[in-house]
Each structure stands twice: as structure tokens, then as C-alpha cells.
Write a protein that holds these residues in place. Structure first.
Motif, PDB file in Angstrom:
ATOM      1  N   GLY A  82       0.833  -1.197   0.000  1.00  0.00           N
ATOM      2  CA  GLY A  82       0.000   0.000   0.000  1.00  0.00           C
ATOM      3  C   GLY A  82       0.869   1.249   0.000  1.00  0.00           C
ATOM      4  O   GLY A  82       0.593   2.213  -0.711  1.00  0.00           O
ATOM      5  N   ALA A  83       1.943   1.217   0.778  1.00  0.00           N
ATOM      6  CA  ALA A  83       2.851   2.364   0.836  1.00  0.00           C
ATOM      7  C   ALA A  83       3.436   2.650  -0.549  1.00  0.00           C
ATOM      8  O   ALA A  83       3.590   3.816  -0.936  1.00  0.00           O
ATOM      9  CB  ALA A  83       3.961   2.098   1.851  1.00  0.00           C
ATOM     10  N   GLY A  84       3.728   1.602  -1.315  1.00  0.00           N
ATOM     11  CA  GLY A  84       4.257   1.770  -2.667  1.00  0.00           C
ATOM     12  C   GLY A  84       3.250   2.441  -3.590  1.00  0.00           C
ATOM     13  O   GLY A  84       3.608   3.310  -4.399  1.00  0.00           O
ATOM     14  N   ASN A 153     -10.058   7.786   8.388  1.00  0.00           N
ATOM     15  CA  ASN A 153      -8.756   7.211   8.704  1.00  0.00           C
ATOM     16  C   ASN A 153      -8.983   6.009   9.624  1.00  0.00           C
ATOM     17  O   ASN A 153     -10.125   5.641   9.912  1.00  0.00           O
ATOM     18  CB  ASN A 153      -7.795   8.258   9.288  1.00  0.00           C
ATOM     19  CG  ASN A 153      -8.227   8.748  10.657  1.00  0.00           C
ATOM     20  OD1 ASN A 153      -8.994   8.098  11.359  1.00  0.00           O
ATOM     21  ND2 ASN A 153      -7.726   9.893  11.058  1.00  0.00           N
ATOM     22  N   THR A 154      -7.913   5.375  10.076  1.00  0.00           N
ATOM     23  CA  THR A 154      -8.111   4.067  10.698  1.00  0.00           C
ATOM     24  C   THR A 154      -7.825   4.033  12.200  1.00  0.00           C
ATOM     25  O   THR A 154      -7.534   2.984  12.750  1.00  0.00           O
ATOM     26  CB  THR A 154      -7.252   3.001   9.987  1.00  0.00           C
ATOM     27  OG1 THR A 154      -5.895   3.430   9.996  1.00  0.00           O
ATOM     28  CG2 THR A 154      -7.702   2.803   8.559  1.00  0.00           C
ATOM     29  N   MET A 155      -7.897   5.178  12.873  1.00  0.00           N
ATOM     30  CA  MET A 155      -7.773   5.209  14.332  1.00  0.00           C
ATOM     31  C   MET A 155      -9.003   5.866  14.957  1.00  0.00           C
ATOM     32  O   MET A 155      -9.634   5.317  15.836  1.00  0.00           O
ATOM     33  CB  MET A 155      -6.526   5.995  14.760  1.00  0.00           C
ATOM     34  CG  MET A 155      -5.279   5.141  14.881  1.00  0.00           C
ATOM     35  SD  MET A 155      -5.408   3.960  16.253  1.00  0.00           S
ATOM     36  CE  MET A 155      -3.889   3.064  16.038  1.00  0.00           C
ATOM     37  N   ASN A 180      -8.544   4.658   0.500  1.00  0.00           N
ATOM     38  CA  ASN A 180      -9.897   4.120   0.710  1.00  0.00           C
ATOM     39  C   ASN A 180      -9.852   2.760   1.407  1.00  0.00           C
ATOM     40  O   ASN A 180     -10.805   1.984   1.336  1.00  0.00           O
ATOM     41  CB  ASN A 180     -10.598   4.003  -0.656  1.00  0.00           C
ATOM     42  CG  ASN A 180     -12.100   3.877  -0.551  1.00  0.00           C
ATOM     43  OD1 ASN A 180     -12.721   4.456   0.354  1.00  0.00           O
ATOM     44  ND2 ASN A 180     -12.713   3.124  -1.450  1.00  0.00           N
ATOM     45  N   SER A 181      -8.742   2.468   2.102  1.00  0.00           N
ATOM     46  CA  SER A 181      -8.574   1.133   2.694  1.00  0.00           C
ATOM     47  C   SER A 181      -9.666   0.821   3.714  1.00  0.00           C
ATOM     48  O   SER A 181     -10.129  -0.315   3.807  1.00  0.00           O
ATOM     49  CB  SER A 181      -7.210   1.014   3.385  1.00  0.00           C
ATOM     50  OG  SER A 181      -6.172   1.349   2.516  1.00  0.00           O
ATOM     51  N   TYR A 182     -10.073   1.811   4.512  1.00  0.00           N
ATOM     52  CA  TYR A 182     -11.040   1.552   5.575  1.00  0.00           C
ATOM     53  C   TYR A 182     -12.354   1.001   5.010  1.00  0.00           C
ATOM     54  O   TYR A 182     -12.924   0.055   5.549  1.00  0.00           O
ATOM     55  CB  TYR A 182     -11.322   2.829   6.380  1.00  0.00           C
ATOM     56  CG  TYR A 182     -12.355   2.616   7.482  1.00  0.00           C
ATOM     57  CD1 TYR A 182     -11.962   2.233   8.764  1.00  0.00           C
ATOM     58  CD2 TYR A 182     -13.711   2.768   7.239  1.00  0.00           C
ATOM     59  CE1 TYR A 182     -12.900   2.006   9.769  1.00  0.00           C
ATOM     60  CE2 TYR A 182     -14.654   2.540   8.236  1.00  0.00           C
ATOM     61  CZ  TYR A 182     -14.245   2.163   9.493  1.00  0.00           C
ATOM     62  OH  TYR A 182     -15.178   1.930  10.472  1.00  0.00           O
ATOM     63  N   GLY A 202      -4.152  -3.069  -0.088  1.00  0.00           N
ATOM     64  CA  GLY A 202      -4.892  -4.306  -0.375  1.00  0.00           C
ATOM     65  C   GLY A 202      -4.543  -5.416   0.604  1.00  0.00           C
ATOM     66  O   GLY A 202      -5.186  -6.474   0.627  1.00  0.00           O
ATOM     67  N   THR A 203      -3.513  -5.155   1.404  1.00  0.00           N
ATOM     68  CA  THR A 203      -3.124  -6.043   2.500  1.00  0.00           C
ATOM     69  C   THR A 203      -4.298  -6.277   3.451  1.00  0.00           C
ATOM     70  O   THR A 203      -4.376  -7.318   4.107  1.00  0.00           O
ATOM     71  CB  THR A 203      -1.984  -5.360   3.301  1.00  0.00           C
ATOM     72  OG1 THR A 203      -1.029  -4.836   2.380  1.00  0.00           O
ATOM     73  CG2 THR A 203      -1.322  -6.314   4.261  1.00  0.00           C
ATOM     74  N   LYS A 204      -5.215  -5.309   3.523  1.00  0.00           N
ATOM     75  CA  LYS A 204      -6.294  -5.332   4.506  1.00  0.00           C
ATOM     76  C   LYS A 204      -7.476  -6.122   3.921  1.00  0.00           C
ATOM     77  O   LYS A 204      -7.350  -7.298   3.689  1.00  0.00           O
ATOM     78  CB  LYS A 204      -6.644  -3.893   4.906  1.00  0.00           C
ATOM     79  CG  LYS A 204      -5.387  -3.025   5.198  1.00  0.00           C
ATOM     80  CD  LYS A 204      -4.586  -3.503   6.387  1.00  0.00           C
ATOM     81  CE  LYS A 204      -3.164  -2.956   6.451  1.00  0.00           C
ATOM     82  NZ  LYS A 204      -3.014  -1.521   6.442  1.00  0.00           N
ATOM     83  N   VAL A 212      -0.576 -11.557   2.374  1.00  0.00           N
ATOM     84  CA  VAL A 212       0.062 -10.810   1.279  1.00  0.00           C
ATOM     85  C   VAL A 212       0.098  -9.330   1.650  1.00  0.00           C
ATOM     86  O   VAL A 212      -0.868  -8.812   2.208  1.00  0.00           O
ATOM     87  CB  VAL A 212      -0.734 -10.953  -0.049  1.00  0.00           C
ATOM     88  CG1 VAL A 212      -0.085 -10.112  -1.150  1.00  0.00           C
ATOM     89  CG2 VAL A 212      -0.829 -12.403  -0.495  1.00  0.00           C
ATOM     90  N   VAL A 213       1.196  -8.655   1.330  1.00  0.00           N
ATOM     91  CA  VAL A 213       1.263  -7.196   1.407  1.00  0.00           C
ATOM     92  C   VAL A 213       1.127  -6.681  -0.026  1.00  0.00           C
ATOM     93  O   VAL A 213       1.897  -7.083  -0.898  1.00  0.00           O
ATOM     94  CB  VAL A 213       2.591  -6.734   2.049  1.00  0.00           C
ATOM     95  CG1 VAL A 213       2.708  -5.212   2.021  1.00  0.00           C
ATOM     96  CG2 VAL A 213       2.687  -7.247   3.482  1.00  0.00           C
ATOM     97  N   VAL A 214       0.136  -5.829  -0.270  1.00  0.00           N
ATOM     98  CA  VAL A 214      -0.166  -5.398  -1.646  1.00  0.00           C
ATOM     99  C   VAL A 214      -0.776  -3.991  -1.650  1.00  0.00           C
ATOM    100  O   VAL A 214      -1.504  -3.630  -0.728  1.00  0.00           O
ATOM    101  CB  VAL A 214      -1.128  -6.410  -2.338  1.00  0.00           C
ATOM    102  CG1 VAL A 214      -2.357  -6.697  -1.511  1.00  0.00           C
ATOM    103  CG2 VAL A 214      -1.564  -5.940  -3.726  1.00  0.00           C
TER     104      VAL A 214
HETATM  105  C1  LIG Z   1      -1.795  -0.628   6.201  1.00  0.00           C
HETATM  106  C2  LIG Z   1      -2.180   0.688   5.657  1.00  0.00           C
HETATM  107  C3  LIG Z   1      -1.410   1.360   4.691  1.00  0.00           C
HETATM  108  C4  LIG Z   1      -0.086   0.824   4.213  1.00  0.00           C
HETATM  109  O1  LIG Z   1      -0.264  -0.298   3.424  1.00  0.00           O
HETATM  110  P1  LIG Z   1       0.832  -1.470   3.315  1.00  0.00           P
HETATM  111  O2  LIG Z   1       0.145  -2.458   2.460  1.00  0.00           O
HETATM  112  O3  LIG Z   1       1.107  -1.926   4.696  1.00  0.00           O
HETATM  113  O4  LIG Z   1       2.037  -0.852   2.692  1.00  0.00           O
HETATM  114  C5  LIG Z   1      -1.874   2.547   4.178  1.00  0.00           C
HETATM  115  N1  LIG Z   1      -3.037   3.082   4.615  1.00  0.00           N
HETATM  116  C6  LIG Z   1      -3.795   2.488   5.539  1.00  0.00           C
HETATM  117  C7  LIG Z   1      -5.052   3.129   5.962  1.00  0.00           C
HETATM  118  C8  LIG Z   1      -3.400   1.276   6.097  1.00  0.00           C
HETATM  119  O5  LIG Z   1      -4.151   0.704   7.035  1.00  0.00           O
END
Ligand SMILES: *Cc1c(COP(=O)(O)O)cnc(C)c1O
Length: 386
Positions: A82-84, A153-155, A180-182, A202-204, A212-214
Motif C-alpha cells: 500500500g505504501a508503494g 482514517n483508521t484510528m 480508501n482502505s477503511y 490491499g493487505t487489509k 500478502v502485502v499489496v
Molecule cells: C496498512 C495501511 C497502509 C499501508 O499499506 P501497506 O500495504 O502496509 O504498505 C496505508 N493506509 C492504511 C489506511 C493502512 O491501514
């Protein structure tokens, strides 16, 4: 397009691979050409043809098509994290002398990208409280090129008004992007509000199995081509075909997993509402949430992440509570099968780190796919320590 069509069929040309139900992992770095005509045609379009797997790979391509369709964008890219994906989207839209506006509490490494990394290359930024568009407008400068959102956000799950942000940015010529991970594309489709680039860890939820980390980037054809030719091909943070196949498998059950996490989280939140040791909870669809109306306007659901502030006067009791939990694993990340807790108190007294500003009575929970009654039993017995 229908969600079942996307998850079960889109991008899968089974006649090409013996009518296998599950797509093969095309574990090949390069692809051969039968003649010069096809060689030239492939080099004219490396994004869509098969030349070299740093660019395009058939297994990865199936995943890209499904993700673009899920977010309702023309195209998508996938990254090794995701960071990438986040770094590619931001870096690809600025140059030295530019300015970025970012909502004030993004994912920690997104914050580091702006504060530590891009600062080295002469790109400036302003963090603003994005719950009010007026703060974003006030931070605007003639050299502002990017508005970076993370909603929620996620906190603590603060939201930004996506339609209002997109409309303002369009008129200023500012590129909008959102983590948009949340929500996942099932509960929020930012492109439908006019946001230019939609990003995911996409890891989430998307992979959903904690293996997988994606990273994912969804945008218009034009934006995807630009970021493919610069950031993806030059920085090279690609996803392997094997990991792509795992994410395709994970996606098949995304709707079921998300519904389960969402329903279980709400069931547990109801129990917490009546509990004497709970000070307050954070969840975008909870009646205590300050932006409930906005959240309900732009999101279809919340999933399994929420935070709780407990009532206790002693850090020792807080630590005893954490240690008595057996069915929640203490770990970062979320979106997998397993329920998790991140206790803020765990970030206190780390050598070489400042104590967080979030109080030690605060914990973030992720509710996975287990039976909610079984999880509640564990939480209830542990709360006796508080
Ligand atoms: C985990 C996360 C990231 C980073 O993603 P990675 O797949 O760990 O690099 C970015 N944003 C949010 C909201 C995350 O929870």
C-alpha cells in the motif's frame, strides 16, 4: 457492473488456459514474440501487452481489471505494498516547488512520505483538519498540486466530504487522491464523487487473509498510464504473479467477509454501549460519532474496525486487561480473518520514541470472521480487570 460478475468472471479468459477455474500463476519474467510485427506492437503499449513482468503480467492483469471495476475507474495498477501505491500516486503528481494539502491524521507512513521523504526534494505540505472544507480552502496556495484525503482514517475515523473536496479541487486544478482502505470499494467508491485517484492497502480487506502485502491504485486510463510509465516502471515496486493470484482468490469472498466483520462489529459495539467500563467508542455509523450524517451519506457500511476508550484510572489495570485477552491477537494491520487489538499503551515508553498524544486508555479493535459471541466472552472476562 455486477459485483458477482467482477469477482467471478471479469478478466478471466479461461479458454486460454485449459478452462481452468482458477487462473494460472504465469510465473515468467519475460515473454517471447513470434515476429517483428508483434514485437513492435507490444513495445508500443507495455501497459497492456506482455513484454516484461515489471510492466505487465497476465496474472497481475486479471487482478488489475477486477480492482478497476470494483472502484468504477477506467484502469488500475497494483504495487508490492500500500505504501508503494501511495508513494507512486503522490510522487507522480508533484515536482520540486509544489505543495500538497493533506488531511491531518493520515496513515503514519503517508505522513512520513510528506514530512521526511518529499521534503528532501523541495515539495512542501500542509496538514489540515479535513472535517471542514474551509480549512482545506484556507491552506490553498498557487503551487498546490495535490489534495490527499483519507476518509475515514483508521484510528479515530474522521471523514472528509468527498463530493465537496472533489468539486473544490477540480475548479482549482488540484489532483485529488484518497486512501480508501477503511471502506473498501464495497462501502465507498470515491471516484463516484469525483476523486481522481483511489488508493488501497490491499493487505487489509481486499486480500483479506493476512498473507500478502499489496497496494492498489485506481484512476483514469490517462492517469494510470502516466504513473505506470514513470513511477511503476522506474521505481519498480511491482506485485509478483504469485501474490496477485492470492489476492484474486481473496477477492472472491470480499462481500461475505466484509458483511460478517461489519455485522459482528456492530453486535459487539451494542454490547460495549451498555458496559460501565467504556468511556466512549469511535465508529463512523455509531450514534456518538460527530460526523455520522456525512459518513452515512457517502459510505454504505463500516466493516470491522472501531476504537474504544476505556474507563480506568490505572495503567497497570489497562495492561492486565490487555494481557487477559486470549482470542484477540495483539498485532498491527487488519482486514484478515483474525480479530485484533492495538492498545495505545503499547506505544508508551518505547526507547527512542515520544509517547503518543492519544491517551493510554484507548484501543483499536478489528473484528474478524470468528463468532461474535465467542469474541465477546473474551472481551467481557478481560474487562473485569479494568
Ligand atoms: C496498512 C495501511 C497502509 C499501508 O499499506 P501497506 O500495504 O502496509 O504498505 C496505508 N493506509 C492504511 C489506511 C493502512 O491501514
Amino acid at each position: 457492473m455486477n459485483i458477482s460478475e467482477i469477482l467471478n468472471h471479469l478478466g478471466e479468459d479461461r479458454e486460454q488456459y485449459f478452462n481452468a477455474i482458477s487462473p494460472p500463476v504465469i510465473q515468467s519474467s519475460n515473454f517471447a514474440f513470434p515476429d517483428l510485427h508483434q514485437f513492435r506492437a507490444a513495445f508500443a503499449d507495455e501497459l497492456n501487452q506482455h513484454v516484461y513482468s515489471r510492466g505487465n503480467n497476465p496474472t497481475v492483469e486479471i487482478l488489475r481489471k477486477k480492482l478497476a471495476a470494483l472502484e468504477g475507474t477506467e484502469d488500475a495498477l497494483v504495487f508490492s505494498s500500500g505504501a508503494g501505491a501511495i508513494a507512486a500516486a503522490v510522487i507522480g503528481n508533484v515536482k520540486a516547488g509544489d505543495h500538497i494539502i493533506c488531511q491531518q491524521a493520515p496513515y503514519s507512513w503517508t505522513s512520513a512520505l510528506l514530512r521526511k521523504f518529499l521534503a528532501r526534494f523541495g515539495v512542501d505540505h500542509t496538514f489540515v483538519d479535513g472535517t471542514d472544507l474551509a480549512n482545506i480552502e484556507a491552506a490553498y496556495r498557487p503551487n498546490t498540486k495535490v489534495l490527499y484525503l483519507e476518509s475515514p482514517n483508521t484510528m479515530t475515523f474522521e471523514c472528509q466530504d468527498l463530493a465537496a473536496c472533489a468539486a473544490w479541487a477540480k475548479q482549482k486544478g488540484v489532483v485529488t487522491m484518497i486512501d480508501n482502505s477503511y471502506s473498501s470499494p464495497l462501502y465507498q467508491q470515491p471516484a463516484s464523487f469525483g476523486i481522481d485517484i483511489v488508493l488501497h492497502s490491499g493487505t487489509k480487506y481486499l486480500n483479506g487473509h493476512s498473507d500478502v502485502v499489496v497496494g492498489v491504485l485506481c484512476a483514469s486510463k490517462e492517469m494510470v498510464r502516466k504513473l505506470f510509465e514513470s513511477e511503476l516502471m522506474t521505481l519498480g515496486g511491482i506485485l509478483s504473479p504469485h501474490d496477485a493470484a492470492l489476492v484474486i482468490r481473496g477477492l472472491r469472498t470480499l462481500p461475505l467477509r466484509l458483511q460478517r466483520s461489519d455485522a459482528s462489529a456492530r453486535w459487539i459495539l451494542d454490547k460495549l454501549d451498555d458496559h460501565p467500563k467504556v468511556e466512549r467508542v469511535w465508529y463512523p455509523f455509531h450514534h456518538q460519532f460527530e460526523q455520522l450524517e456525512l459518513a452515512q451519506k457517502q459510505m454504505g457500511g463500516c466493516g470491522g474496525l472501531f476504537s474504544v476508550q476505556f474507563k480506568t484510572d490505572s495503567p497497570e489495570k489497562m495492561e492486565a486487561f490487555i494481557h487477559r485477552l486470549k482470542r484477540f491477537l495483539m498485532a498491527v494491520s487488519w482486514g484478515g480473518h483474525e480479530s485484533l487489538i492495538i492498545p495505545t499503551i503499547g506505544f508508551y515508553h518505547i526507547p527512542g520514541r515520544e509517547n503518543p498524544t492519544i491517551p493510554w486508555t484507548f484501543c483499536r479493535f478489528y473484528i474478524g470472521l470468528e463468532e461474535p459471541e465467542w469474541l465477546w466472552e473474551d472481551l467481557e472476562q478481560a474487562m473485569e480487570e479494568l
